[in-house]
Design a protein around this motif. Sequence first.
Motif, PDB file in Angstrom:
ATOM      1  N   THR A  10       0.845  -1.180   0.000  1.00 58.71           N
ATOM      2  CA  THR A  10       0.000   0.000   0.000  1.00 58.71           C
ATOM      3  C   THR A  10       0.884   1.234   0.000  1.00 58.71           C
ATOM      4  O   THR A  10       1.847   1.316   0.733  1.00 58.71           O
ATOM      5  CB  THR A  10      -0.890   0.013   1.256  1.00 58.71           C
ATOM      6  N   GLY A  12       2.382   4.725   0.875  1.00 61.83           N
ATOM      7  CA  GLY A  12       2.398   5.396   2.157  1.00 61.83           C
ATOM      8  C   GLY A  12       3.639   6.195   2.335  1.00 61.83           C
ATOM      9  O   GLY A  12       4.091   6.900   1.447  1.00 61.83           O
ATOM     10  N   THR A 135       1.918  -4.274   5.350  1.00 65.93           N
ATOM     11  CA  THR A 135       1.616  -2.873   5.642  1.00 65.93           C
ATOM     12  C   THR A 135       0.687  -2.788   6.851  1.00 65.93           C
ATOM     13  O   THR A 135      -0.067  -3.721   7.142  1.00 65.93           O
ATOM     14  CB  THR A 135       0.941  -2.167   4.457  1.00 65.93           C
ATOM     15  N   ALA A 137      -1.905  -0.967   7.049  1.00 64.48           N
ATOM     16  CA  ALA A 137      -3.287  -0.980   6.557  1.00 64.48           C
ATOM     17  C   ALA A 137      -3.795  -2.412   6.423  1.00 64.48           C
ATOM     18  O   ALA A 137      -4.931  -2.715   6.801  1.00 64.48           O
ATOM     19  CB  ALA A 137      -3.378  -0.256   5.217  1.00 64.48           C
ATOM     20  N   SER A 144      -6.391   1.286   1.952  1.00 64.70           N
ATOM     21  CA  SER A 144      -5.315   2.280   1.998  1.00 64.70           C
ATOM     22  C   SER A 144      -5.705   3.613   1.378  1.00 64.70           C
ATOM     23  O   SER A 144      -5.149   4.654   1.719  1.00 64.70           O
ATOM     24  CB  SER A 144      -4.076   1.736   1.280  1.00 64.70           C
TER      25      SER A 144
END
Length: 320
Positions: A10, A12, A135, A137, A144
């Motif tokens: 994801t 980030g 991740t 998330a 995400s």
Amino acid sequence: MTASFTSRTTAGKSRIAAVGAIAVAGALLLTACGDQTEGDKKDPAASTKSAPLADQLPKAIADKGVIKVGSDIAYPPVEFKDDAGKTVGIDPDIADALGKQLGVKFEFENGTFDTLLTGLRSKRYDIAMSAMTDTKARQDGVDSETGKKVGEGVDFVDYFTAGVSIYTKKGDDKGIAAWSDLCGKKMVVQRGTVSHDLAKAESTKCTDGGKKAIAIEPFDNDQQAQTRLRAGGADAGSSDFPVAAYAVKTSGGGNDFQLVGEQIEAAPYGIAVAKGNDDLSKALKAALDAIIANGEYDKIIAKWGVDAGAVKEATINAGT
């Protein structure tokens, strides 16, 4: 398949990429591990006789003698079908080594990447192993992009590190040297991956800065995206560094694609386990630590030419 090497993660926080150059060759297709499909089952009782960590598995799995693995088997060199139709690659080789420690057979079942966690939650699979980036998330079961809860989270047993790369047709980079050069360009990615997330985030930056958006075309798997780019239907593609580098090395004998710019978002690949299955997570971690200690892990990593992504110990939920 932010998984990795679609990174399959994801988007980030920015991280400095730590994964070095990959050195792979087409001959590896012939030397990879044996088939991991349902048709190649072994006698569970026989396999447990020499398995030092068999007693650490949950009883239900130990009794079955099988761990069902959800995987997008179209992501070379992490997992893919060789010319004989066998499931091969980094993940199957590692899974085979884990199976020897735990006394069970890891059976890979093919699925599209963005449905693997759903299949895990519905108990279709015992684990998901598919170049999937660990991740926060995903740990929390949060989308995400929207930040909304989409289901139960998962735990990750981390076993590798990979970043994300951009690639173009060879000799035609369209002036692309970084993600910021993609404004107004057309890009192909695998759906639900970190590359997809990064492309969407970068497109928003483009429009916020008064530039044209990125035209993003997502596909079910990375090979479809590569086909589109190869045919001239896009300006660039993105996937996990090992996958992009493997495509650059092998597609068209090395004449189809080239890497551009630096890889970003270096993060851990993890084996996904449904929340609440702590005993399975701990058993997998113990098995990973065992093959790292006995050198089998390093042999697998070296075989596929991805030494720079190797880890020194297994971790749980180390992703951010």
